[in-house]
Design a protein around this motif. Structure first.
Motif: not given
Ligand code: CA
Length: 244
Positions: A8-29
């Motif tokens: 497997l080859e894995v890429g992860v990206a996240t951005a807060q964008a125009r929100r006050l907080q980033n409420e997304d959570s991510v796990w890639a292990v």
């Protein structure tokens, strides 16, 4: 190492964008790739999504059957429900993603979903949504009352019908078991991506990059350029399959 035939080859990206907080959570292990999109106001959404991921990531140490996934989702639901609600609104979160497993002697993807984050598979350059959104607009699309494009613009597009946490005592996840095909590219993402980009656009962006990290970065950049109204998260997982 889950199965030495699969690389497997894995890429992860996240951005807060125009929100006050980033409420997304991510796990890639280690064969476990998950996105959770929290809701609840103030920092409750962030706590909800990270709490769910904290439970679901334990799938990395499990045998990784559909039953394991259902048990982990139940445990995540209970953990989010146990969080305090500071605003009078119960914290909740979506969760979706893909877990590499072996079924019989066949390497497989276990795909799980609760809510309106999405897991896709691109095979042979063709993108397909594996998960079904648990949302009001998805039900209207299924009944033929809205098109997919209308759903992306709909004022109630973010109203989910299933969630981890929230008010319901039980939650029923959708779980799929799919054999890994050579060249599979899995995409796990929050609705900050899919509200901004159509499936056709996501497919085009994924085709434009060979490397998983470049593809994840490209998707998030495209969502930001298209408006970036919500937190946006993308995991891209590329599978290479060799014979034993
Ligand atoms: Ca969102």
């Amino acid at each position: 190492m889950i199965d030495d035939r699969v690389t497997l080859e894995v890429g992860v990206a996240t951005a807060q964008a125009r929100r006050l907080q980033n409420e997304d959570s991510v796990w890639a292990v280690d064969g476990v790739y998950l996105v959770a999109d929290g809701m609840g106001g103030h920092d409750a959404g962030e706590v909800a999504s990270s709490t769910a991921i904290g439970v679901l990531k334990e799938l990395g140490g499990a045998a990784r059957t559909t039953d394991d996934v259902r048990r982990a989702v139940e445990a995540a639901h209970a953990a989010v429900r146990a969080l305090p609600s500071s605003t009078g609104r119960r914290p909740g979160t979506t969760a979706t993603g893909v877990v590499l497993t072996v079924h019989g002697d066949t390497p497989c993807w276990l795909v799980l979903n609760v809510g309106d984050s999405r897991t896709y598979r691109m095979a042979g350059g063709v993108l397909e949504q594996v998960t079904t959104d648990h949302s009001e607009v998805a039900e209207l699309v299924a009944e033929g009352l809205l098109t997919a494009d209308e759903a992306r613009m709909h004022p109630r597009r973010n109203v989910v019908t299933r969630v981890l946490g929230g008010g319901a005592s039980q939650v029923e996840p959708d779980v799929w078991l799919l054999p890994v095909s050579p060249g599979d590219r899995m995409l796990v993402c929050s609705d900050g991506l899919t509200d901004e980009l159509s499936d056709a656009r996501i497919q085009a962006e994924l085709r434009a990059e060979d490397a998983a990290q470049a593809a994840a970065d490209r998707l998030v950049s495209a969502a930001l350029a298209a408006g970036g109204r919500d937190n946006v998260t993308a995991i891209v997982v590329d599978a290479t399959l060799s014979r034993r």
